[in-house]
Design a protein around this motif. Structure first.
Motif, PDB file in Angstrom:
ATOM      1  N   TRP A  68       9.339  10.076  49.380  1.00  0.00           N
ATOM      2  CA  TRP A  68      10.514  10.359  49.379  1.00  0.00           C
ATOM      3  C   TRP A  68      11.645   9.255  49.432  1.00  0.00           C
ATOM      4  O   TRP A  68      12.472   9.247  48.572  1.00  0.00           O
ATOM      5  CB  TRP A  68      10.983  11.708  50.229  1.00  0.00           C
ATOM      6  N   VAL A  69      11.303   8.534  50.131  1.00  0.00           N
ATOM      7  CA  VAL A  69      12.317   7.384  50.376  1.00  0.00           C
ATOM      8  C   VAL A  69      12.357   6.275  48.972  1.00  0.00           C
ATOM      9  O   VAL A  69      13.253   6.063  48.387  1.00  0.00           O
ATOM     10  CB  VAL A  69      11.950   6.318  51.643  1.00  0.00           C
ATOM     11  N   ARG A  70      10.976   6.230  48.493  1.00  0.00           N
ATOM     12  CA  ARG A  70      11.004   5.532  47.375  1.00  0.00           C
ATOM     13  C   ARG A  70      11.771   6.190  46.134  1.00  0.00           C
ATOM     14  O   ARG A  70      12.233   5.468  45.187  1.00  0.00           O
ATOM     15  CB  ARG A  70       9.488   5.451  46.641  1.00  0.00           C
ATOM     16  N   ALA A  71      11.556   7.596  46.005  1.00  0.00           N
ATOM     17  CA  ALA A  71      12.351   8.294  45.129  1.00  0.00           C
ATOM     18  C   ALA A  71      13.794   8.104  45.112  1.00  0.00           C
ATOM     19  O   ALA A  71      14.519   7.802  44.204  1.00  0.00           O
ATOM     20  CB  ALA A  71      11.778   9.618  44.896  1.00  0.00           C
ATOM     21  N   GLU A  72      14.205   8.330  46.279  1.00  0.00           N
ATOM     22  CA  GLU A  72      15.755   7.879  46.375  1.00  0.00           C
ATOM     23  C   GLU A  72      16.176   6.671  46.307  1.00  0.00           C
ATOM     24  O   GLU A  72      17.104   6.600  45.817  1.00  0.00           O
ATOM     25  CB  GLU A  72      16.077   8.431  48.106  1.00  0.00           C
ATOM     26  N   VAL A  73      15.466   5.638  46.507  1.00  0.00           N
ATOM     27  CA  VAL A  73      15.580   4.356  46.379  1.00  0.00           C
ATOM     28  C   VAL A  73      15.634   4.130  44.710  1.00  0.00           C
ATOM     29  O   VAL A  73      16.633   3.654  44.194  1.00  0.00           O
ATOM     30  CB  VAL A  73      14.891   3.201  46.863  1.00  0.00           C
ATOM     31  N   GLU A 102      16.313   6.394  42.547  1.00  0.00           N
ATOM     32  CA  GLU A 102      17.408   7.206  42.172  1.00  0.00           C
ATOM     33  C   GLU A 102      18.767   6.207  42.299  1.00  0.00           C
ATOM     34  O   GLU A 102      19.908   6.203  41.462  1.00  0.00           O
ATOM     35  CB  GLU A 102      17.597   8.443  42.766  1.00  0.00           C
ATOM     36  N   HIS A 103      18.836   5.667  43.464  1.00  0.00           N
ATOM     37  CA  HIS A 103      20.004   4.800  43.885  1.00  0.00           C
ATOM     38  C   HIS A 103      20.203   3.699  42.889  1.00  0.00           C
ATOM     39  O   HIS A 103      21.090   3.322  42.376  1.00  0.00           O
ATOM     40  CB  HIS A 103      19.904   4.419  45.190  1.00  0.00           C
ATOM     41  N   HIS A 104      19.020   3.066  42.443  1.00  0.00           N
ATOM     42  CA  HIS A 104      19.132   1.977  41.508  1.00  0.00           C
ATOM     43  C   HIS A 104      19.420   2.443  40.143  1.00  0.00           C
ATOM     44  O   HIS A 104      20.397   1.778  39.380  1.00  0.00           O
ATOM     45  CB  HIS A 104      17.799   1.326  41.342  1.00  0.00           C
ATOM     46  N   VAL A 105      19.252   3.728  39.710  1.00  0.00           N
ATOM     47  CA  VAL A 105      19.452   4.259  38.312  1.00  0.00           C
ATOM     48  C   VAL A 105      21.286   4.503  38.641  1.00  0.00           C
ATOM     49  O   VAL A 105      21.861   4.130  37.510  1.00  0.00           O
ATOM     50  CB  VAL A 105      18.847   5.504  38.167  1.00  0.00           C
ATOM     51  N   ILE A 106      21.639   5.050  39.518  1.00  0.00           N
ATOM     52  CA  ILE A 106      22.996   5.263  39.549  1.00  0.00           C
ATOM     53  C   ILE A 106      23.952   3.907  39.627  1.00  0.00           C
ATOM     54  O   ILE A 106      24.843   3.887  39.053  1.00  0.00           O
ATOM     55  CB  ILE A 106      23.287   6.009  41.103  1.00  0.00           C
ATOM     56  N   MET A 107      23.286   2.958  40.449  1.00  0.00           N
ATOM     57  CA  MET A 107      24.150   1.706  40.519  1.00  0.00           C
ATOM     58  C   MET A 107      24.174   0.939  39.009  1.00  0.00           C
ATOM     59  O   MET A 107      25.209   0.438  38.899  1.00  0.00           O
ATOM     60  CB  MET A 107      23.442   0.972  41.551  1.00  0.00           C
ATOM     61  N   ARG A 108      22.933   0.947  38.350  1.00  0.00           N
ATOM     62  CA  ARG A 108      22.992   0.471  37.057  1.00  0.00           C
ATOM     63  C   ARG A 108      23.846   1.328  35.953  1.00  0.00           C
ATOM     64  O   ARG A 108      24.567   0.412  35.488  1.00  0.00           O
ATOM     65  CB  ARG A 108      21.572   0.621  36.273  1.00  0.00           C
TER      66      ARG A 108
END
Length: 50
Positions: free
Chosen positions: A31-36, A38-44
């Protein structure tokens, strides 16, 4: 004989507990990896908006 059966039950219970904890840790890490990700996609996407 009863002592052996009880000892075997205790050992199997401990092994099951260790396996359960390992699986829970793996699930939590997933779950942590999935959230990370997702965070990278949003920041891009936010970076491209500037």
């Amino acid at each position: 004989m009863l002592i052996l059966i009880v000892a075997l039950a205790v050992v199997l219970s401990l092994l099951a507990e260790v396996a359960w904890a390992y699986m829970q840790d793996r699930r939590a890490a997933g779950w942590v990896r999935a959230e990370v990700r997702e965070h990278h996609v949003i920041m891009r996407k936010l970076g491209r908006m500037r």
